[in-house]
Design a protein around this motif. Structure first.
Motif, PDB file in Angstrom:
ATOM      1  N   TRP A  24       0.846  -1.204   0.000  1.00 12.38           N
ATOM      2  CA  TRP A  24       0.000   0.000   0.000  1.00 12.38           C
ATOM      3  C   TRP A  24       0.879   1.249   0.000  1.00 12.38           C
ATOM      4  CZ3 TRP A  24      -2.224  -2.704   4.776  1.00 12.38           C
ATOM      5  CH2 TRP A  24      -3.153  -3.667   4.383  1.00 12.38           C
ATOM      6  N   GLY A  25       0.545   2.149  -0.879  1.00 15.28           N
ATOM      7  CA  GLY A  25       1.252   3.429  -0.921  1.00 15.28           C
ATOM      8  C   GLY A  25       2.621   3.326  -1.572  1.00 15.28           C
ATOM      9  N   LYS A  26       3.053   2.085  -1.907  1.00 15.88           N
ATOM     10  CA  LYS A  26       4.364   1.915  -2.547  1.00 15.88           C
ATOM     11  C   LYS A  26       4.193   1.045  -3.792  1.00 15.88           C
ATOM     12  CE  LYS A  26       8.016   1.440   0.119  1.00 15.88           C
ATOM     13  NZ  LYS A  26       8.945   0.813   1.060  1.00 15.88           N
ATOM     14  N   GLU A  27       3.053   1.279  -4.473  1.00 17.29           N
ATOM     15  CA  GLU A  27       2.686   0.397  -5.587  1.00 17.29           C
ATOM     16  C   GLU A  27       3.789   0.353  -6.643  1.00 17.29           C
ATOM     17  OE1 GLU A  27       0.697   2.484  -4.072  1.00 17.29           O
ATOM     18  OE2 GLU A  27      -0.933   1.206  -3.334  1.00 17.29           O
ATOM     19  N   GLU A  28       4.274   1.539  -7.022  1.00 23.38           N
ATOM     20  CA  GLU A  28       5.288   1.556  -8.077  1.00 23.38           C
ATOM     21  C   GLU A  28       6.591   0.918  -7.580  1.00 23.38           C
ATOM     22  OE1 GLU A  28       6.122   5.266 -10.047  1.00 23.38           O
ATOM     23  OE2 GLU A  28       7.936   4.445 -10.970  1.00 23.38           O
ATOM     24  N   GLU A  29       7.065   1.404  -6.451  1.00 27.87           N
ATOM     25  CA  GLU A  29       8.375   0.944  -5.962  1.00 27.87           C
ATOM     26  C   GLU A  29       8.404  -0.556  -5.681  1.00 27.87           C
ATOM     27  OE1 GLU A  29       9.950   2.900  -2.407  1.00 27.87           O
ATOM     28  OE2 GLU A  29      11.380   1.227  -2.316  1.00 27.87           O
TER      29      GLU A  29
END
Ligand code: GLU
Ligand code: MG
Length: 451
Positions: A331-336
């Motif tokens: 969550w909140g780090k979808e790209e990374e």
């Protein structure tokens, strides 16, 4: 090859009272070997390198040189340190280490140097506009020796169990401190399913750095165990009645400036076309690729159905039975956090060679815009023959000799290795197949000991 020793390296040598520096390389059988120079001669040795007889790259894991490769008592290369890999070895009295390239006397990279091979694959990725980020997560087992020399696991507790954490607590703390001093950040560490089994994951880095860090972690895991008088093994299947030790490889494809994770897409299932092509390349090469990522006789005892280690060439979302797993994002780090996990990897690898083969396989998919087969949602072992065909699922080779045959027929991977490396690699590995063919107790014991 001028190798100017850097001020920060000199400062570390002085500040930490380093007396000896290990010049390390990994051979084709996965053994980490090296020679030491004194701190006083390190600056000079960084430039001249240390001599190594070429035949050392024809050694198998039993220390038997395979002279039918053409390598033997004659011919030299130089161990030339990559100074960026300089690290303290905190569990020794006063040593540091560097990871070396194998360089010919004419200053050119040697065709048998795994780091050189990886460098070439990463340059190809770069030419296509990509940089690769990666991390290995190592599973291993700890135990105590009883007086008769037998081994008892450090715990017989459940997976993720707190009793196992308590029993490994001092080791965990030592490991945390040791890796911190080496500039390596632990992501997670916990007791695994097997008795005395643990797993460690570390932060991702560029593909080359990930291999170098893997070596530092593996060396530290064993070095700390030795210092504490503990039994240690990361062999793929050290005990018949216990789970295997994987060394899963997580990987993501970024742009050259490392600004964007190109594996990720905002749309659909969260995977970009690049990622899909890369997965397709991986899956198509898997039967041959495992000869390099699961490169020991013992590896194939681990790659069994229903062991979460992957027995089939297929891929799936959050599917721990698939050889290639696409993990759900954070969550909140979808790209990374979008990445691809390859589960058919274990700690008998030469990490640079394994990474080179994985990257090359994925790039093949990208260059040919290969479409992956249908993802597998459940356990591939439970698919009907029809469903197997629809998902193009095949069983991975069930022994090292079968995997080596697959490698020999994979023209793309053979070309990637080049004729000299392919010949020496297959000869060394075939010698291990022969050495362990008749005695499984000997095979278990040697793999427990050497990995
Ligand atoms: N021990 C399993 C293996 O051999 C992996 C378990 C897990 O998913 O972490 O790969
Ligand atoms: Mg695990």
């Amino acid at each position: 090859m001028a190798n100017q020793i850097k001020d920060d390296v000199l400062a570390k040598i002085n500040d930490h009272g380093i007396e000896l520096i290990r010049f390390l390389y990994t051979d084709l059988s996965g053994q980490v070997r090296g020679k030491l120079s004194s701190a006083g001669t390190f600056a000079e040795r960084s430039k001249t390198g240390i001599g190594l007889v070429k035949g050392m790259m024809a050694m198998n894991m039993l220390d038997k040189m395979q002279t039918d490769t053409g390598l033997g008592a004659t011919g030299e290369v130089r161990l030339v340190p990559d100074l960026d890999t300089f690290r303290l070895v905190p569990y020794t009295r006063s040593s540091a280490s560097v990871i070396c390239d194998l360089v010919q006397l004419d200053h050119m990279g040697w065709s048998l140097c795994p780091r050189e091979l990886l460098r070439r694959q990463l340059a190809d990725a770069n030419t296509l506009g990509f940089s690769i980020q990666a991390a290995f997560e190592t599973e291993y087992m700890l135990g105590e020796y009883s007086q008769d020399g037998a081994y008892t696991p450090l715990d017989t507790n459940v997976c993720f169990g707190t009793d196992a954490m308590d029993r490994a607590d001092a080791y965990y703390s030592d490991l945390y401190e040791c890796l911190s001093r080496q500039g390596i950040q632990i992501e997670q560490i916990y007791p695994e399913l097997g008795h005395g089994q643990h797993e460690i994951s570390i932060k991702h880095a560029s593909a080359m750095e990930a291999c170098d860090r893997y070596l530092a972690v593996k060396e530290s895991l064993r070095g700390l165990a030795t210092a504490a008088g503990l039994f240690f093994t990361a062999a793929p299947k050290p005990f018949e009645d216990q789970p295997g030790n994987g060394c899963h490889l997580h990987l993501s494809i970024w742009d050259k400036e490392m600004k964007q994770n190109l594996t990720w897409s905002k749309e659909g299932d969260g995977l970009s076309d690049i990622a899909r092509y890369f997965i397709a390349g991986l899956v198509s090469h898997l039967p041959a690729l495992v000869s390099i990522t699961c490169p020991s006789v013992n590896s194939y005892r681990r790659l069994k159905p229903k062991s979460w280690s992957s027995a089939y060439a297929c891929w799936g979302y959050d599917n721990r039975e698939a050889a290639v797993r696409v993990p759900s994002v954070y969550w909140g780090k979808e790209e990374e956090s979008t990445n691809i996990e390859i589960k058919c990897v274990d700690s008998t690898i030469n990490p640079h060679l394994a990474m080179a083969a994985v990257v090359a396989s994925g790039l093949d998919g990208i260059m040919k815009k290969m479409e992956p087969p249908l993802p597998v949602a459940g356990d591939p072992a439970d698919l009907s023959p029809d469903a197997m065909e629809r998902h193009q699922v095949v069983r991975l080779p069930q022994s090292l000799d079968k995997a080596l045959v697959e490698l020999e027929t994979d023209i793309y991977l053979m070309k990637m290795l080049g004729p000299e490396l392919a010949n020496v690699y297959i000869t060394v590995k075939s010698s291990e197949v022969n050495a362990f063919a008749l005695d499984s107790d000997f095979e278990y014991a040697q793999h427990r000991l050497r990995f």
